[in-house]
Design a protein around this motif. Sequence first.
Motif, PDB file in Angstrom:
ATOM      1  N   LEU A 161       0.831  -1.196   0.000  1.00  0.00           N
ATOM      2  CA  LEU A 161       0.000   0.000   0.000  1.00  0.00           C
ATOM      3  C   LEU A 161       0.876   1.262   0.000  1.00  0.00           C
ATOM      4  N   ALA A 162       0.286   2.381  -0.313  1.00  0.00           N
ATOM      5  CA  ALA A 162       1.037   3.630  -0.470  1.00  0.00           C
ATOM      6  C   ALA A 162       1.805   4.001   0.787  1.00  0.00           C
ATOM      7  N   ILE A 163       1.198   3.763   1.945  1.00  0.00           N
ATOM      8  CA  ILE A 163       1.814   4.186   3.197  1.00  0.00           C
ATOM      9  C   ILE A 163       3.086   3.394   3.523  1.00  0.00           C
ATOM     10  N   ALA A 164       3.222   2.207   2.939  1.00  0.00           N
ATOM     11  CA  ALA A 164       4.413   1.384   3.181  1.00  0.00           C
ATOM     12  C   ALA A 164       5.665   2.084   2.669  1.00  0.00           C
ATOM     13  N   ASP A 165       5.532   2.850   1.598  1.00  0.00           N
ATOM     14  CA  ASP A 165       6.670   3.595   1.048  1.00  0.00           C
ATOM     15  C   ASP A 165       6.825   4.961   1.713  1.00  0.00           C
ATOM     16  N   LEU A 166       5.746   5.486   2.264  1.00  0.00           N
ATOM     17  CA  LEU A 166       5.795   6.817   2.858  1.00  0.00           C
ATOM     18  C   LEU A 166       6.315   6.802   4.292  1.00  0.00           C
ATOM     19  N   GLU A 167       5.892   5.806   5.076  1.00  0.00           N
ATOM     20  CA  GLU A 167       6.243   5.750   6.497  1.00  0.00           C
ATOM     21  C   GLU A 167       7.605   5.074   6.687  1.00  0.00           C
ATOM     22  N   LYS A 168       8.531   5.797   7.307  1.00  0.00           N
ATOM     23  CA  LYS A 168       9.868   5.246   7.563  1.00  0.00           C
ATOM     24  C   LYS A 168      10.065   4.854   9.020  1.00  0.00           C
ATOM     25  N   ASP A 169       9.170   5.327   9.869  1.00  0.00           N
ATOM     26  CA  ASP A 169       9.334   5.086  11.307  1.00  0.00           C
ATOM     27  C   ASP A 169       8.023   4.572  11.890  1.00  0.00           C
ATOM     28  N   TRP A 170       7.817   3.262  11.815  1.00  0.00           N
ATOM     29  CA  TRP A 170       6.580   2.669  12.332  1.00  0.00           C
ATOM     30  C   TRP A 170       6.637   2.639  13.858  1.00  0.00           C
ATOM     31  N   THR A 171       5.712   3.366  14.479  1.00  0.00           N
ATOM     32  CA  THR A 171       5.678   3.496  15.935  1.00  0.00           C
ATOM     33  C   THR A 171       4.347   2.988  16.460  1.00  0.00           C
ATOM     34  N   GLU A 172       4.395   2.253  17.569  1.00  0.00           N
ATOM     35  CA  GLU A 172       3.166   1.759  18.196  1.00  0.00           C
ATOM     36  C   GLU A 172       2.689   2.739  19.250  1.00  0.00           C
ATOM     37  N   TYR A 173       1.468   3.199  19.100  1.00  0.00           N
ATOM     38  CA  TYR A 173       0.852   4.111  20.053  1.00  0.00           C
ATOM     39  C   TYR A 173      -0.311   3.404  20.758  1.00  0.00           C
ATOM     40  N   PRO A 174      -0.642   3.834  21.970  1.00  0.00           N
ATOM     41  CA  PRO A 174      -1.867   3.321  22.587  1.00  0.00           C
ATOM     42  C   PRO A 174      -3.076   3.912  21.849  1.00  0.00           C
ATOM     43  N   VAL A 175      -4.035   3.057  21.517  1.00  0.00           N
ATOM     44  CA  VAL A 175      -5.197   3.492  20.747  1.00  0.00           C
ATOM     45  C   VAL A 175      -6.477   3.246  21.540  1.00  0.00           C
ATOM     46  N   LEU A 176      -7.296   4.275  21.673  1.00  0.00           N
ATOM     47  CA  LEU A 176      -8.628   4.142  22.253  1.00  0.00           C
ATOM     48  C   LEU A 176      -9.639   4.328  21.130  1.00  0.00           C
ATOM     49  N   LYS A 177     -10.361   3.273  20.832  1.00  0.00           N
ATOM     50  CA  LYS A 177     -11.352   3.344  19.766  1.00  0.00           C
ATOM     51  C   LYS A 177     -12.740   3.267  20.382  1.00  0.00           C
ATOM     52  N   ILE A 178     -13.519   4.302  20.135  1.00  0.00           N
ATOM     53  CA  ILE A 178     -14.863   4.411  20.716  1.00  0.00           C
ATOM     54  C   ILE A 178     -15.873   4.448  19.578  1.00  0.00           C
ATOM     55  N   SER A 179     -16.796   3.502  19.584  1.00  0.00           N
ATOM     56  CA  SER A 179     -17.799   3.447  18.520  1.00  0.00           C
ATOM     57  C   SER A 179     -19.192   3.350  19.111  1.00  0.00           C
ATOM     58  N   PHE A 180     -20.076   4.204  18.615  1.00  0.00           N
ATOM     59  CA  PHE A 180     -21.471   4.167  19.033  1.00  0.00           C
ATOM     60  C   PHE A 180     -22.359   3.505  17.982  1.00  0.00           C
ATOM     61  N   GLY A 181     -21.740   2.748  17.072  1.00  0.00           N
ATOM     62  CA  GLY A 181     -22.494   2.156  15.979  1.00  0.00           C
ATOM     63  C   GLY A 181     -23.126   0.814  16.266  1.00  0.00           C
ATOM     64  N   VAL A 182     -22.953   0.286  17.470  1.00  0.00           N
ATOM     65  CA  VAL A 182     -23.369  -1.094  17.730  1.00  0.00           C
ATOM     66  C   VAL A 182     -24.689  -1.206  18.494  1.00  0.00           C
ATOM     67  N   ASP A 183     -25.358  -0.075  18.755  1.00  0.00           N
ATOM     68  CA  ASP A 183     -26.574  -0.144  19.565  1.00  0.00           C
ATOM     69  C   ASP A 183     -27.541   0.944  19.122  1.00  0.00           C
ATOM     70  N   ASN A 184     -28.744   0.909  19.655  1.00  0.00           N
ATOM     71  CA  ASN A 184     -29.721   1.966  19.453  1.00  0.00           C
ATOM     72  C   ASN A 184     -29.880   2.733  20.754  1.00  0.00           C
ATOM     73  N   TYR A 185     -29.909   4.056  20.657  1.00  0.00           N
ATOM     74  CA  TYR A 185     -29.873   4.887  21.855  1.00  0.00           C
ATOM     75  C   TYR A 185     -31.152   5.707  21.970  1.00  0.00           C
ATOM     76  N   THR A 186     -32.229   5.003  22.200  1.00  0.00           N
ATOM     77  CA  THR A 186     -33.532   5.664  22.266  1.00  0.00           C
ATOM     78  C   THR A 186     -33.785   6.345  23.601  1.00  0.00           C
ATOM     79  N   ASP A 187     -32.910   6.079  24.576  1.00  0.00           N
ATOM     80  CA  ASP A 187     -33.039   6.787  25.854  1.00  0.00           C
ATOM     81  C   ASP A 187     -31.659   6.932  26.480  1.00  0.00           C
ATOM     82  N   LEU A 188     -31.594   7.677  27.548  1.00  0.00           N
ATOM     83  CA  LEU A 188     -30.321   8.011  28.169  1.00  0.00           C
ATOM     84  C   LEU A 188     -29.643   6.798  28.798  1.00  0.00           C
ATOM     85  N   GLU A 189     -30.406   5.867  29.328  1.00  0.00           N
ATOM     86  CA  GLU A 189     -29.814   4.692  29.961  1.00  0.00           C
ATOM     87  C   GLU A 189     -29.049   3.835  28.948  1.00  0.00           C
TER      88      GLU A 189
END
Length: 524
Positions: free
Chosen positions: A71-99
């Motif tokens: 992929l394109a980024i393989a040639d662009l990135e010279k310093d692959w660094t691991e960062y802590p990642v927090l991934k938050i997704s609200f796509g897995v439920d229906n939120y019809t109320d506050l609870e």
Amino acid sequence: MEERFLPIGIQDFEDLRRRNCIYVDKTAMVYKLAREGKPYFLSRPRRFGKSLLLSTMEYYFLGKKDLFTGLAIADLEKDWTEYPVLKISFGVDNYTDLECLKSAENSMLSEYEKKYSLEVPDRRAAPRLKNLIRAAYEQTGKQVVILIDEYDKPILDALYTEYEEKNRQELCSFYSPLKDCDKYIRFLFITGITKVSHVNIFSGLNQLNDISLDSAYSSICGISETELEKYFTPEIKNLAERQEMSVEETKAKLAEMYDGYHFTHNVEGVYNPFCLLKCFYTQDFGSYWFESGTPSFLVKTLQNQPLSLANLINGRKAKEDHFKNYDPDSKNMLPVIYQSGYLTIKGFDKTRRTYTLDFPNREIEEGFLDILLKKFVSLPDDDLGLAIDNLRDALEERNIDKALSIIQAAIADLPTIVKKDMCENYYESVTHLIFRLTGWRVVSELQSVAGRSDVVAATKDSVFIFELKKDRGRPFDEVAAEGLLQIDANGYSDRFKVSGKKMLKTALVFSSDGKGLLGWKVNS
């Protein structure tokens, strides 16, 4: 020939790459974003690849170099660094109320709190998120990457209910630590369908870089014409063979059905990726975007402001700030309709800084009009399709009486959501909608030298000019004659004389009391 796999419904980048699925390479843009800035926001319609984009970013920041081979980024990135990642997704439920919303927040935070062995003395979401960001930074020695997917779903799920404002307030609180934790954050990327104004949601995040209308990233989600040619030539050929069409005819049909999204002006349009992949998989031109889920918030919007939305069906001029941000306190629903993908940018007046918004393609046009019509006509759903087919045939046969009898039956009863003093707008809008669903070219309020005609419909060999009049208690013949005179006096038909098509001028007389179409008079 190597077997090719279409990544339909696959939103995890690692899963997609391990399965050897076709991947439209967006990594050069990911690299550019990562190098040039930190807090970003991107608005795109559903089924447009936002989740896959965030997953791509996730594995890039986790340093999974092996997944990006070729992929394109393989040639662009010279310093692959691991960062802590927090991934938050609200796509897995229906939120019809506050609870429901609070439960989802708790579930996502608990998962990461276990990972970093954190105690939770305070059960509120905001302090927990702040503590989590700081702990991830301190335990790893690296700044934190935060990826938030479908941030606005809890608001859209609760649209026009008492919980819309409650969910908005909760989200405002939940996101509040993002400002105070800036020094701990390496990269922040937020996606959603709508852009709820920062003052209402991302309090203090005024520096958030909104790239939704940025030309450099207009194709970061979706598939451009160039990418279609590059990645899907075998699929196009297979589809052409199955449909007994030439390759060029097939490409034209694909563009008509699924292309046409422009997320700024003067850029290459993009295809809806989900629909394109489904079309290649089934080898048929279906309406896959609407079949993939009921756009419930669109229906809610139509119920809330039915007639104000009807004027969107023929192209809409708007300034950028009229459709860029959704303000929950405003009655302007244009941002919701545009950002949801039902309208897209079709033109731009550089001098006036005015955009023209319209349907992106045939699939969206038909789906939107169908939903709109079902809210406002008296015909049952199963009869509506048949009526539209019959109307198309009637217009092709120049059978005005048959055509208008169909419309007369469809609007026999004024819906309860339409007030009688608004029925003139209702009749014109629904008449236009019904005509437009036939597939023939239909325009409302077409400008001439002396005025604007109400509705013009054109088939391959005929032009129908309709003037809509309210009776206002006057005799039918008087009102109808006035309508026909207006068509001639204002020269509505002049522009079509050179077409060589048969012209039929018709005055439609509607009841001022909401009793429907009273009759019509034709002058060819």
